[in-house]
Each structure stands twice: as structure tokens, then as C-alpha cells.
Design a protein around this motif. Structure first.
Motif, short mmCIF file in Angstrom:
data_model
loop_
_atom_site.label_atom_id
_atom_site.label_comp_id
_atom_site.label_asym_id
_atom_site.label_seq_id
_atom_site.Cartn_x
_atom_site.Cartn_y
_atom_site.Cartn_z
N GLY A 7 0.80 -1.23 0.00
CA GLY A 7 0.00 0.00 0.00
C GLY A 7 0.83 1.26 0.00
N SER A 8 2.10 1.18 0.42
CA SER A 8 2.93 2.38 0.42
C SER A 8 3.33 2.72 -1.00
N LEU A 9 3.38 4.00 -1.31
CA LEU A 9 3.81 4.40 -2.65
C LEU A 9 5.29 4.70 -2.70
N GLY A 10 5.99 4.61 -1.56
CA GLY A 10 7.43 4.86 -1.57
C GLY A 10 7.74 6.15 -2.28
N GLY A 11 8.68 6.11 -3.21
CA GLY A 11 9.07 7.32 -3.93
C GLY A 11 8.19 7.61 -5.12
N PHE A 12 7.03 7.02 -5.19
CA PHE A 12 6.20 7.15 -6.38
C PHE A 12 5.43 8.47 -6.42
N SER A 16 -2.60 12.77 -10.97
CA SER A 16 -3.31 13.99 -10.66
C SER A 16 -4.78 13.72 -10.36
N ALA A 17 -5.40 12.73 -10.99
CA ALA A 17 -6.83 12.48 -10.76
C ALA A 17 -7.14 11.05 -11.09
N PRO A 18 -8.17 10.48 -10.43
CA PRO A 18 -8.59 9.14 -10.82
C PRO A 18 -9.16 9.18 -12.23
N GLY A 19 -9.21 8.00 -12.87
CA GLY A 19 -9.70 7.98 -14.24
C GLY A 19 -8.73 8.66 -15.18
N LEU A 20 -7.51 8.57 -14.86
CA LEU A 20 -6.45 9.23 -15.62
C LEU A 20 -6.32 8.63 -17.02
N VAL A 237 5.03 7.94 -12.49
CA VAL A 237 5.41 6.59 -12.05
C VAL A 237 4.40 6.18 -10.99
N LEU A 238 3.64 5.14 -11.28
CA LEU A 238 2.52 4.77 -10.41
C LEU A 238 2.62 3.32 -9.97
N ARG A 239 2.11 3.07 -8.77
CA ARG A 239 2.07 1.71 -8.26
C ARG A 239 0.83 1.00 -8.84
N GLY A 240 1.01 -0.21 -9.35
CA GLY A 240 -0.13 -0.93 -9.89
C GLY A 240 0.27 -2.35 -10.25
N GLU A 258 -3.81 4.79 -7.68
CA GLU A 258 -4.52 6.06 -7.80
C GLU A 258 -5.81 5.94 -8.59
N GLY A 259 -6.19 4.72 -8.94
CA GLY A 259 -7.43 4.53 -9.70
C GLY A 259 -7.14 4.01 -11.10
N PRO A 260 -8.19 3.87 -11.90
CA PRO A 260 -8.01 3.29 -13.24
C PRO A 260 -7.26 4.25 -14.18
#
Ligand SMILES: Cc1cc2nc3c(=O)[nH]c(=O)nc-3n(C[C@H](O)[C@H](O)[C@H](O)COP(=O)(O)OP(=O)(O)OC[C@H]3O[C@@H](n4cnc5c(N)ncnc54)[C@H](O)[C@@H]3O)c2cc1C
Length: 438
Positions: A7-12, A16-20, A237-240, A258-260
Motif C-alpha cells: 500500500g505504500s507508494l514509496g518514492g512514487f 493527478s486524478a482518478p480515471g487518468l 510513475v505509479l504503483r499498480g 490512484e485509480g483506473p
């Protein structure tokens, strides 16, 4: 290995918004994915880089750090009976197999053996050459932009040989490569001892100093600096989890922390995990895994290694790193998720101590990495067959650090309709449907 709490995003960076929505999703933030993202971004694409961990924590974390400009012949399956018989005994430091895994890996090994015939190896060599030739220039450009010059050494690496006969054969092999214009220096035992006094004990009969390659003192940090450059230039750079990738009527979607996230294009650059995702979309890729280990040692005061040295006949690398002297092992065929087996590293360590006073190991348990290998010794770079908008960039085997940036450039050129710097046909992901003669 370092990992963030779940769940941590570390250095990520945060989206800016969900549904990106972006132009391209790159799945996998190893050296290949990060390089691909940078090259797409340089061509005006908005890009998001997705990983379940921080950049550079997969196979790119723990390699030997060689930007191997001199490796113009890929790492082939041995064809000499004596070598095969030696490996079959399963006592070598260069190669180990888990007997329980042999039946699983046999189809891959058979294809690999076929592709390693002299004729097919010449094809593979020609196929890889443009990427290898571009390797230094592509890294140099990223390194300059990322401010990573402190991680780079430009003094080549040294192949050391234990017996005069091995040394003489190695010199003949260098001569056979003369057309490639590679710069080398032949070091007899005395000259080698002068270059590497820490190994002057007499166990080395002679060495070849390959002068063109460069080396990196922290491959994980290099990948992270490239990723930071990508972020500094506006990339995300996103966690997924790449397993959430879905094809919809007109785009590709993946779930992120951060969402889809949606994009017209998606790139699979998941290194050793790429085959699973490709299979899910109905594209079977014969991706084999060659496992490899590393451990660091604290050299005693006054003992210093100036170059990365490969003990060729034994089959391991000693690479001076920021952390300490890194010993990396050869190949292990075992299930990717099988527990680590330290026997190969212990064999290599024993032989390394004949060359240098290694000092104490720095870690209690060694790092284990998975080399993603296709049986014809070249990566898959290009469109995924029958899946518009899905692209592949994986299977870089022993040389992903070396050719990652050049592969990223080639794929970005293909995706943006630019004229590719080299013919992409040898890396076509659809090639495995065709039969190959040994
Ligand atoms: C011991 C050893 C020594 C080596 N030495 C050298 C060398 O000196 N020179 C050289 O050129 N090469 C070397 N290599 C090979 C090189 O390290 C690899 O070819 C290269 O790192 C592969 O990079 P990659 O980006 O394809 O894969 P990776 O670095 O593994 O990146 C894949 C990424 O995908 C992510 N991922 C996987 N599954 C998912 C998922 N489901 N969801 C989200 N993210 C996911 C991972 O977390 C990882 O960050 C060595 C390899 C080993 C093991």
C-alpha cells in the motif's frame, strides 16, 4: 532486497486524478521499461510507468553492471559434448539445474540448443549487433541527462583465464572477432598482476582487457535515476499490478493505486514476468528463466579491484560496486519461485578466494534475480500479434542492462511511426510460430 510495505507508494509520484488517461502505459519499471518510457516521452507522448514496486527493484536491481559493448556473440547453449557432460554432472559454478525442474524447462532448452547451432548463432549475432553497437551511446545520453555520471566507470572489464591453454584459446577468439573493431589489450600473467595487484597471486595465466564496455557501480540506482529523469520531464510513475490490464473497445486499462488508468497503447516490459501476461492475451511466448545470484564482500583494507573481472573458465563475475565487491553467479535452471539455493554461489566464492582476498560477505542471504530469456537469444520488441495497441519489450536475457536503452528507443520509434534506427524484424514477437532447423 528492498521492498515497500503493502500500500505504500514509496518514492512514487501521485496521479493527478482518478480515471487518468495518457497516450501510453508502460508496464514494468526495470531498465527496459524505464528506457522505453523515456524514449516515448522524448517523442512527445504522455506516459505512465506502472510497477508493483519502486523502479529498478526487479532483475535490474542486482546485475553485474556491465554495459557489455564487447558481447557481440550472444550467450549460447554449449554445443561441445565435453561441456554438456560437465554441466550434466551439476557440480559447476557456471551452471546449475534443479533436477525436478528439468521436465518443465526441457522444451525451452531444446529450442535454445537448436538456436545455438553455428548457423543459427550467426543469425542471432547479426540480430543483436545493432542493439549492442548502440548500447554505449544510448546509455551515455541518459546518464548525462540524469546526472548519473558518478555511477559510471569507463575502463572496460577484464576476462581472466586460469591456464595457458585457455588463455591461448581466448586470444584466438578475440582474433576471430577482429572485424567488429573492438578494442582489447592482451595481458599476460605479469601484465595482469600489474593492472590488478590484488589478484597477483599467480592463479591467473592471462587476461583479455575489453576496453569498449563501461560499467555501473549500482545498477538499481542507475534505473532509479533514469526513472527520476522521466518524472522530472513530466512522466508519472505509479504503483499498480500489471495483471489488471484489460483490453476495451478502444483502449487499454490498468488499475493503479490512484485509480483506473487508460491509454491507446500499452507496453509489456515486465522482464521475467512478461510471459504470463502475454499468455493471458493469447500470445504464448517461450520465455525461459535463468536464475542468478549476487552477494557483496567487504575487501580487507588495502585490497582494491580496479575493474570488473570475469573468471571465465569458472563462470562468475567480480564487480566493484558502491556497496562492496559484488560476486554474481552464472545460470541456474530452477522454478522461478523455488527457494534460493546457495550452493552455486558458494562454489564461485570458493574459487574467487583463490584469486583475491575477498573478506567477509556483507549480506547473510544472497540476492536472487531472474534473467528473462527467449530461446533464440534476442528479445521481443514490437507489436503484440493480433492485439492492436499492445506492444512487447522483454526477453533481454544476459544483456538487459546493456541493451535496455537501445531497445526502448527502437520500440518508441516503432510506436510513434518514426523510421527505426535498425530493422525490427529480428525481434518480431510473432516469430515463435515458425520452425527452425538446428
Ligand atoms: C546475476 C545477474 C547478472 C547480470 N549481469 C548483467 C550485466 O552485467 N549486464 C547486462 O547487460 N545484463 C545483466 N544481467 C541481465 C539484466 O539484469 C536483465 O536482462 C535486465 O535487468 C532485465 O530488465 P527488465 O527491465 O526486462 O526486467 P526487470 O528489471 O525485472 O523489470 C521488470 C519490472 O516489472 C515489474 N513487475 C513484474 N510483474 C509485475 C506486475 N504483475 N505488476 C507490476 N509490475 C510488475 C517488476 O517489479 C520489475 O520492476 C544480469 C542478470 C543477473 C540475474
Amino acid at each position: 532486497m528492498v521492498s515497500n510495505p503493502p500500500g505504500s507508494l514509496g518514492g512514487f509520484a501521485r496521479a493527478s486524478a482518478p480515471g487518468l488517461r495518457v497516450d501510453a502505459i508502460v508496464l514494468g519499471a526495470g531498465i527496459v521499461g524505464v528506457s522505453t518510457a523515456l524514449h516515448l516521452q522524448a517523442r512527445g507522448r504522455s506516459v505512465a510507468l506502472i510497477d508493483r514496486r519502486e523502479p529498478g527493484e526487479g532483475t535490474s536491481f542486482g546485475n553485474a553492471g556491465l554495459i557489455e559493448r564487447s558481447s557481440v556473440v550472444p550467450y549460447a547453449f554449449p554445443r561441445r559434448l565435453a561441456t554438456i557432460a560437465r554441466y550434466a554432472l551439476n557440480r559447476s559454478a557456471a551452471m546449475r539445474y534443479d533436477p525436478r525442474h528439468l521436465a518443465v524447462i526441457a522444451p525451452f532448452l531444446l529450442q535454445y540448443w537448436r538456436h545455438s547451432s553455428p548457423r543459427n548463432l550467426a543469425v542471432a549475432t547479426r540480430a543483436m549487433l545493432p542493439l549492442v553497437e548502440a548500447s554505449i551511446a544510448e546509455h551515455d545520453a541518459f546518464i548525462a541527462a540524469a546526472g548519473a555520471g558518478d555511477l559510471l566507470r569507463a575502463n572496460g572489464w577484464i576476462a581472466a583465464w586460469r591456464t595457458p591453454a585457455q588463455f591461448a584459446a581466448a586470444i584466438r577468439e578475440v582474433e576471430a572477432l577482429r572485424d567488429h573493431g573492438l578494442r582489447t589489450e592482451i595481458l599476460d600473467a605479469r601484465a595482469f598482476a600489474a593492472v590488478e595487484p590484488a589478484m597477483a597471486g599467480g592463479a591467473v595465466a592471462g587476461a583479455i582487457h575489453w576496453l569498449d564496455p563501461k560499467t555501473v557501480s549500482d545498477p538499481a540506482e542507475l534505473t532509479k535515476r533514469y526513472a527520476r529523469l522521466f518524472e522530472a520531464r513530466g512522466g508519472q510513475v505509479l504503483r499498480g499490478d500489471a495483471a489488471s490490464l484489460e483490453e476495451t473497445a478502444d483502449d487499454w486499462r490498468v488499475e493503479t493505486a490512484e485509480g483506473p488508468l487508460a491509454a491507446r497503447d500499452a507496453v509489456v516490459a515486465l522482464g521475467p514476468q512478461s510471459g504470463v501476461l502475454a499468455g493471458r492475451f493469447g500470445i504464448p511466448m517461450p520465455l525461459g528463466i535463468k536464475r542468478g545470484y549476487h552477494r557483496h564482500y567487504r575487501l580487507p583494507d588495502g585490497v582494491l579491484l580496479h575493474h570488473s573481472v570475469v573468471d571465465e573458465a569458472v563462470g562468475y563475475v567480480l564487480a566493484p560496486m558502491r556497496t562492496g565487491l559484488r560476486l554474481t553467479t552464472g545460470i541456474e535452471f530452477a522454478a522461478p519461485d523455488a527457494p534460493a539455493n546457495t550452493i552455486q554461489l558458494e562454489r564461485a566464492e570458493r574459487r574467487a578466494r583463490e584469486l583475491i582476498d575477498l573478506g567477509a560477505p556483507l549480506e547473510a542471504t544472497p540476492w536472487l534475480g531472474l534473467r528473462p530469456c527467449l530461446p533464440d537469444m534476442r528479445p521481443a520488441i514490437g507489436p503484440a500479434p493480433g492485439r492492436p495497441g499492445l506492444w512487447f519489450n522483454f526477453g533481454h536475457a544476459h544483456h538487459g542492462l546493456t541493451v535496455g536503452p537501445a531497445s526502448g528507443r527502437l520500440l518508441a520509434e516503432m510506436m510513434t511511426g518514426e523510421t527505426p534506427f535498425t530493422d525490427p524484424a529480428p525481434y518480431d514477437a510473432g516469430r515463435f510460430g515458425r520452425r527452425v532447423r538446428a
